[in-house]
Design a protein around this motif. Structure first.
Motif, PDB file in Angstrom:
ATOM      1  N   CYS A 128       1.021  -1.183   0.356  1.00 15.51           N
ATOM      2  CA  CYS A 128      -0.066  -0.047   0.084  1.00 15.51           C
ATOM      3  C   CYS A 128       1.053   1.060  -0.123  1.00 15.51           C
ATOM      4  O   CYS A 128       0.976   1.541   0.518  1.00 15.51           O
ATOM      5  N   ASN A 129       0.767   1.933  -0.751  1.00 17.05           N
ATOM      6  CA  ASN A 129       1.522   3.606  -1.213  1.00 17.05           C
ATOM      7  C   ASN A 129       0.725   4.258  -1.457  1.00 17.05           C
ATOM      8  O   ASN A 129      -0.499   4.076  -1.596  1.00 17.05           O
ATOM      9  N   CYS A 130       0.931   6.021  -1.457  1.00 19.37           N
ATOM     10  CA  CYS A 130       0.031   6.707  -1.080  1.00 19.37           C
ATOM     11  C   CYS A 130       1.753   8.079  -2.431  1.00 19.37           C
ATOM     12  O   CYS A 130       2.249   8.157  -1.649  1.00 19.37           O
ATOM     13  N   ILE A 131       0.147   8.069  -2.753  1.00 20.89           N
ATOM     14  CA  ILE A 131       0.911   9.346  -3.794  1.00 20.89           C
ATOM     15  C   ILE A 131       0.436  10.690  -2.946  1.00 20.89           C
ATOM     16  O   ILE A 131      -0.190  11.125  -3.185  1.00 20.89           O
ATOM     17  N   CYS A 132       1.172  11.709  -3.384  1.00 24.28           N
ATOM     18  CA  CYS A 132       0.278  13.371  -2.519  1.00 24.28           C
ATOM     19  C   CYS A 132       1.014  13.954  -3.913  1.00 24.28           C
ATOM     20  O   CYS A 132       2.271  14.687  -4.488  1.00 24.28           O
ATOM     21  N   PRO A 133       0.527  14.334  -4.815  1.00 21.65           N
ATOM     22  CA  PRO A 133       0.089  15.540  -6.349  1.00 21.65           C
ATOM     23  C   PRO A 133      -0.035  16.455  -5.496  1.00 21.65           C
ATOM     24  O   PRO A 133      -0.284  16.945  -4.811  1.00 21.65           O
ATOM     25  N   GLY A 134       0.771  17.290  -6.100  1.00 21.17           N
ATOM     26  CA  GLY A 134       0.415  19.242  -6.132  1.00 21.17           C
ATOM     27  C   GLY A 134      -0.126  19.736  -7.016  1.00 21.17           C
ATOM     28  O   GLY A 134      -1.542  18.998  -6.043  1.00 21.17           O
ATOM     29  N   CYS A 135       0.569  20.327  -8.085  1.00 19.12           N
ATOM     30  CA  CYS A 135      -0.822  21.216  -8.618  1.00 19.12           C
ATOM     31  C   CYS A 135      -0.645  20.765 -10.088  1.00 19.12           C
ATOM     32  O   CYS A 135      -0.047  20.939 -11.223  1.00 19.12           O
ATOM     33  N   ILE A 136      -1.642  19.883 -10.624  1.00 18.29           N
ATOM     34  CA  ILE A 136      -2.384  18.844 -11.432  1.00 18.29           C
ATOM     35  C   ILE A 136      -3.181  19.439 -12.403  1.00 18.29           C
ATOM     36  O   ILE A 136      -4.323  19.821 -11.563  1.00 18.29           O
ATOM     37  N   ARG A 137      -2.891  19.898 -13.387  1.00 18.11           N
ATOM     38  CA  ARG A 137      -3.761  20.007 -14.307  1.00 18.11           C
ATOM     39  C   ARG A 137      -5.018  19.617 -14.957  1.00 18.11           C
ATOM     40  O   ARG A 137      -5.299  18.648 -15.896  1.00 18.11           O
ATOM     41  N   THR A 138      -6.534  19.647 -14.023  1.00 17.84           N
ATOM     42  CA  THR A 138      -7.030  18.814 -14.234  1.00 17.84           C
ATOM     43  C   THR A 138      -8.705  19.433 -13.852  1.00 17.84           C
ATOM     44  O   THR A 138      -8.513  21.050 -12.726  1.00 17.84           O
ATOM     45  N   PRO A 139      -9.795  18.995 -13.765  1.00 23.58           N
ATOM     46  CA  PRO A 139     -11.444  20.328 -13.706  1.00 23.58           C
ATOM     47  C   PRO A 139     -11.110  20.639 -12.280  1.00 23.58           C
ATOM     48  O   PRO A 139     -11.358  21.770 -11.565  1.00 23.58           O
ATOM     49  N   LEU A 140     -10.561  19.815 -11.288  1.00 23.78           N
ATOM     50  CA  LEU A 140     -10.402  20.131  -9.718  1.00 23.78           C
ATOM     51  C   LEU A 140      -9.642  20.841  -9.062  1.00 23.78           C
ATOM     52  O   LEU A 140     -10.329  22.253  -8.586  1.00 23.78           O
ATOM     53  N   CYS A 141      -8.679  21.215 -10.117  1.00 26.30           N
ATOM     54  CA  CYS A 141      -7.545  22.047  -9.818  1.00 26.30           C
ATOM     55  C   CYS A 141      -7.902  23.520 -10.702  1.00 26.30           C
ATOM     56  O   CYS A 141      -7.446  24.390 -10.671  1.00 26.30           O
ATOM     57  N   GLU A 142      -8.526  22.928 -11.523  1.00 28.07           N
ATOM     58  CA  GLU A 142      -9.444  24.477 -12.104  1.00 28.07           C
ATOM     59  C   GLU A 142     -10.293  25.607 -11.715  1.00 28.07           C
ATOM     60  O   GLU A 142     -10.280  27.046 -11.167  1.00 28.07           O
ATOM     61  N   ARG A 143     -10.909  24.104 -10.906  1.00 24.11           N
ATOM     62  CA  ARG A 143     -12.641  25.314 -10.211  1.00 24.11           C
ATOM     63  C   ARG A 143     -12.002  25.436  -8.755  1.00 24.11           C
ATOM     64  O   ARG A 143     -12.035  26.329  -8.102  1.00 24.11           O
ATOM     65  N   PHE A 144     -10.720  24.697  -8.186  1.00 23.21           N
ATOM     66  CA  PHE A 144     -10.005  25.232  -6.866  1.00 23.21           C
ATOM     67  C   PHE A 144      -9.204  27.237  -7.730  1.00 23.21           C
ATOM     68  O   PHE A 144     -10.047  27.597  -6.706  1.00 23.21           O
ATOM     69  N   ASN A 145      -8.473  27.136  -8.901  1.00 17.74           N
ATOM     70  CA  ASN A 145      -7.843  28.190  -8.952  1.00 17.74           C
ATOM     71  C   ASN A 145      -8.892  29.487  -9.421  1.00 17.74           C
ATOM     72  O   ASN A 145      -9.207  30.918  -9.176  1.00 17.74           O
ATOM     73  N   ALA A 146     -10.301  29.443  -9.831  1.00 22.85           N
ATOM     74  CA  ALA A 146     -11.177  29.552 -10.332  1.00 22.85           C
ATOM     75  C   ALA A 146     -11.373  30.093  -8.637  1.00 22.85           C
ATOM     76  O   ALA A 146     -11.746  31.496  -9.173  1.00 22.85           O
ATOM     77  N   GLU A 147     -11.857  29.702  -8.360  1.00 21.99           N
ATOM     78  CA  GLU A 147     -13.018  29.968  -6.384  1.00 21.99           C
ATOM     79  C   GLU A 147     -11.591  30.572  -5.967  1.00 21.99           C
ATOM     80  O   GLU A 147     -11.984  32.464  -5.208  1.00 21.99           O
ATOM     81  N   VAL A 148     -10.375  30.444  -6.350  1.00 21.57           N
ATOM     82  CA  VAL A 148      -9.444  31.496  -5.505  1.00 21.57           C
ATOM     83  C   VAL A 148      -9.218  33.242  -5.951  1.00 21.57           C
ATOM     84  O   VAL A 148      -9.481  34.046  -5.467  1.00 21.57           O
ATOM     85  N   GLY A 149      -9.235  33.004  -7.727  1.00 24.09           N
ATOM     86  CA  GLY A 149      -9.045  34.130  -8.284  1.00 24.09           C
ATOM     87  C   GLY A 149     -10.128  34.622  -7.834  1.00 24.09           C
ATOM     88  O   GLY A 149      -9.939  36.382  -8.255  1.00 24.09           O
ATOM     89  N   ALA A 150     -11.581  33.858  -7.874  1.00 24.44           N
ATOM     90  CA  ALA A 150     -12.981  35.049  -7.763  1.00 24.44           C
ATOM     91  C   ALA A 150     -13.045  35.984  -6.277  1.00 24.44           C
ATOM     92  O   ALA A 150     -13.059  36.966  -6.511  1.00 24.44           O
TER      93      ALA A 150
END
Ligand SMILES: NC(=O)c1ccc[n+]([C@@H]2O[C@H](COP(=O)([O-])OP(=O)(O)OC[C@H]3O[C@@H](n4cnc5c(N)ncnc54)[C@H](O)[C@@H]3O)[C@@H](O)[C@H]2O)c1
Length: 260
Positions: free
Chosen positions: A179-201
């Protein structure tokens, strides 16, 4: 192909990192069990995999609902006969400081990210044991490695996934389950786009402006990551090449969490 005859289950497979990883498993010969709360998204994934000559069982459901999880895992076993890999990937983001977080929002984040990981893992472990072993990969986040402002529910749910990973590695290594765990940083996906749009707003900026500012200030490699760059790490960890890696917590973030 290195995953011929193997079955890989992916949650949150309809979009972003999950979709890229499901396609990567299929491209390497695995049969794919794909779950997403957004049913049309996994049906279209199934079509894409089947058109390329692969096999996919698509299931629309919420990983926080035990009956959905049971039906999904049972359906995969009925279709493919075994479970070899599980990628616990489905997750939701939420921007808020603790005192401004409603209980319902807290529950949604924690139930999806943390409890869902527990439920799907629990349902799969007996099948991994039957198969003689297997691999579970949990998707946490850079937010699980350190605190992030305005992120109480999300970052703590991701930190919990990191420790859950270690617990599973400790308890099931003797059954040849890694069992292993990955910790992505900033990956270009819809989640990342929603997050940036909300912070930007909140800041009077566009999502792309927020993203550029963040990348320039924080990511040593100077760019965001792509979902395929996460998928390749997941498939490596599931492969024979990764056979002695267990209990590991692996950032995939272009150096974001290396330091200040
Ligand atoms: N994109 C990033 O920058 C980033 C960074 C760190 C961690 N992550 C993690 O990666 C994972 C995938 O995120 P992504 O960026 O690909 O996001 P995404 O929004 O593109 O994909 C997430 C998928 O999960 C599904 N989902 C959400 N809740 C669900 C539920 N309760 N049951 C079943 N499916 C559900 C969504 O419908 C969606 O298809 C998440 O756990 C996220 O926290 C992403």
């Amino acid at each position: 192909m290195k995953f011929s005859g193997k079955t890989a289950l992916v949650t949150g497979a309809g979009s972003g990192i999950g979709r890229a990883t499901a396609l990567a498993f299929a491209a390497q010969g695995a049969m794919v069990g794909a779950l997403d709360i957004n049913e049309p998204s996994v049906k279209s994934l199934q079509k894409e995999i089947e058109q390329a000559g692969g096999r996919c069982f698509a299931f629309g459901g919420d990983i926080a609902v035990p009956a959905n999880v049971t039906n999904f895992v049972d359906g995969c076993v009925a279709q493919f006969g075994r479970v070899d890999f599980l990628f616990n990937n489905a997750g939701v983001e939420f921007i808020s400081a603790l005192a401004d977080t409603d209980e319902a929002d807290w529950d949604k984040v924690v139930d999806t990210n943390y409890k869902g990981t527990f439920l799907v893992s629990k349902a799969c472990i007996p099948h991994l044991r039957t198969a003689g072993g297997g691999v579970i990969i949990n998707n946490a986040s850079d937010a699980g490695l350190r605190g992030i402002k305005m992120n109480a529910a999300y970052s703590s749910s991701k930190a919990a996934i990191i420790h859950l990973t270690r617990s599973v590695a400790l308890d099931y290594g003797k059954y040849n389950i890694r069992c292993n765990c990955i910790c992505p940083g900033c990956i270009r996906t819809p989640l990342c786009e929603r997050f940036n749009a909300e912070v930007g707003a909140r800041k009077g900026m566009s999502g792309e402006e927020v993203l550029k500012e963040f990348v320039d200030a924080n990511i040593p490699m100077g760019r965001v990551g792509m979902p395929e760059e996460v998928a390749s790490v997941v498939t490596f960890l599931c492969s024979e090449e990764g056979r002695y890696v267990s209990g590991a917590i692996i950032p995939i973030d272009g150096g974001l969490t290396a330091g200040m």
